[in-house]
Scaffold this active site. Structure first.
Site, short mmCIF file in Angstrom:
data_model
loop_
_atom_site.label_atom_id
_atom_site.label_comp_id
_atom_site.label_asym_id
_atom_site.label_seq_id
_atom_site.Cartn_x
_atom_site.Cartn_y
_atom_site.Cartn_z
N GLU A 151 0.86 -1.19 0.00
CA GLU A 151 0.00 0.00 0.00
C GLU A 151 0.90 1.24 0.00
OE1 GLU A 151 -1.82 0.70 3.82
OE2 GLU A 151 -3.43 1.90 2.98
N ASN A 195 -0.11 -0.91 5.55
CA ASN A 195 0.73 -0.14 6.48
C ASN A 195 0.02 -0.23 7.82
OD1 ASN A 195 2.85 1.97 4.97
ND2 ASN A 195 1.20 1.29 3.67
N ASN A 203 -6.89 6.08 -2.18
CA ASN A 203 -5.80 5.17 -1.80
C ASN A 203 -5.99 3.95 -2.70
OD1 ASN A 203 -4.02 3.41 -0.64
ND2 ASN A 203 -4.64 3.83 1.49
N CYS A 234 -5.07 -2.92 2.94
CA CYS A 234 -4.90 -2.74 4.37
C CYS A 234 -6.14 -2.97 5.24
CB CYS A 234 -4.31 -1.35 4.63
SG CYS A 234 -3.46 -1.31 6.19
N LYS A 262 -9.35 1.85 -2.30
CA LYS A 262 -9.62 1.35 -0.95
C LYS A 262 -10.97 1.84 -0.43
CE LYS A 262 -7.34 1.37 3.63
NZ LYS A 262 -6.08 1.82 4.31
N GLU A 272 -6.30 9.05 6.93
CA GLU A 272 -6.79 8.62 5.61
C GLU A 272 -8.14 9.26 5.28
OE1 GLU A 272 -5.34 4.12 6.19
OE2 GLU A 272 -5.96 4.61 4.16
N1 ING Z 1 -3.83 0.71 8.62
C1 ING Z 1 -4.34 -0.01 9.72
C2 ING Z 1 -4.93 -1.36 9.35
O1 ING Z 1 -6.13 -1.58 9.23
C3 ING Z 1 -5.70 -0.02 11.76
C4 ING Z 1 -5.26 0.80 10.57
C5 ING Z 1 -4.78 -0.69 12.56
C6 ING Z 1 -7.04 -0.12 12.04
C7 ING Z 1 -5.21 -1.46 13.64
C8 ING Z 1 -7.49 -0.89 13.12
C9 ING Z 1 -6.58 -1.57 13.93
O2 ING Z 1 -4.09 -2.27 9.26
C10 ING Z 1 -4.39 1.03 7.40
N2 ING Z 1 -3.59 1.74 6.56
O3 ING Z 1 -5.51 0.70 7.08
#
Ligand code: ING
Length: 302
Positions: free
Chosen positions: A47, A197, A110, A172, A127, A146
């Protein structure tokens, strides 16, 4: 004729704010050449593979934000990647920040594209699930903006005929939502290409931090098994601009088994020879959708 593809998840270590696009492209080309040496048909980049994950910090000025986007793909700085892929005859999936001119409107997504071995873009995804927040949260150790920098994807969950099979993309946060896989699976998708990420720390819910790797893997294994699909998941890993991101790039079989995974937090290829026909065991054998989905429950029908 077996339909096997040798695929590389091209995990990346951190990209710094000072790294230029040409420097990043050089890293991607290096990984692409390495993948070709391992006879890969396809390499899956992560990503936002061209820049550091800029949603992790507040940027006030739109022109500064837009410097992280691609106005055209390929463009002057990314053309060398497309040229090298065609020269090597290797396909790739690339996550990037897409600037899209839609009539009078400028839209920002994205996004990710699938590029076939002749250099043609054969699929695009934007996304759908944008995590985080649109407001600045100074008390958090980092941001997840985002919702400020991107619009939710407007292409749905498309499946493309590519590499001899049915291929889809997720990005992601999409991987945490069962409907993402289901929408692809019900279209017969056999292979999902996915970049991420993922910070180890979730500022609003720190109790989940110790489970970051588990939730990542759980989501992939469930999605793969319950829809009979291969999943290639590629991380941007390591501490990038002060944010620790999980690694764990991996390839998951339609059985739900993890068949290959990363061992570092840097630039690393995770490679497996994927037999697309293995999907049938699960799509037709274990989950024969037609005779298991009872109409009067009003469940989804194919
Ligand atoms: N990053 C994270 C993901 O879903 C996240 C954001 C992390 C949401 C942990 C909930 C819990 O892996 C992206 N870029 O979506």
């Amino acid at each position: 004729m077996p339909r096997t593809l040798t695929i590389a998840a091209a995990q990346m270590g951190p990209i710094t704010r000072s790294e230029t696009r040409p420097q990043v492209i050089e890293r991607l080309i290096g990984l692409m050449r390495q993948a070709k040496q391992h006879n890969c048909d396809l390499i899956v980049f992560t990503e936002c593979a061209l820049t550091p994950f800029f949603p992790h910090w507040w940027i006030a000025n739109q022109a500064e934000i837009d410097a992280y986007f691609e106005a055209t793909l390929p463009g002057p700085q990314t053309q060398p990647l497309f040229d090298e892929a065609a020269r090597l005859s290797i396909g790739f999936c690339l996550g990037y920040a897409e600037l899209h001119h839609d009539g009078e409107r400028t839209r920002r997504f994205n996004s990710a594209v699938i590029v076939e071995r002749d250099g043609r873009i054969v699929g695009r995804y934007r996304k759908v699930h944008l995590p985080g927040h649109a407001d600045q949260r100074p008390s958090n150790p980092f941001q997840n903006l985002e919702k400020r920098y991107f619009e939710p994807g407007n292409l749905g969950f498309p499946v493309f005929e590519a590499f001899g099979g049915k291929v889809g993309m997720l990005i992601c946060n999409d991987r945490r939502w069962p409907e993402s896989y289901r929408c692809l699976g019900l279209q017969g998708c056999e292979l999902v290409l996915l970049g991420y990420n993922t910070p180890r720390h979730f500022p609003e819910y720190p109790e989940t931090d110790r489970l970051a790797d588990f939730h990542h893997q759980l989501s992939l294994q469930a999605g793969a098994y319950q829809n009979g699909m291969w999943i290639v998941a590629t991380a941007k890993a390591g501490v990038e601009e002060g944010v620790e991101q999980i690694g764990g790039s991996m390839i998951v079989a339609p059985s739900g088994e993890v068949v290959a995974q990363a061992a570092t937090f840097g630039d690393e290829l995770v490679i497996h020879r994927c037999d697309l026909d293995l999907c049938r065991t699960y799509k037709e054998g274990v989950f024969p959708a037609r005779n298991r989905r009872v109409e009067h429950y009003g469940l989804l029908t194919e």
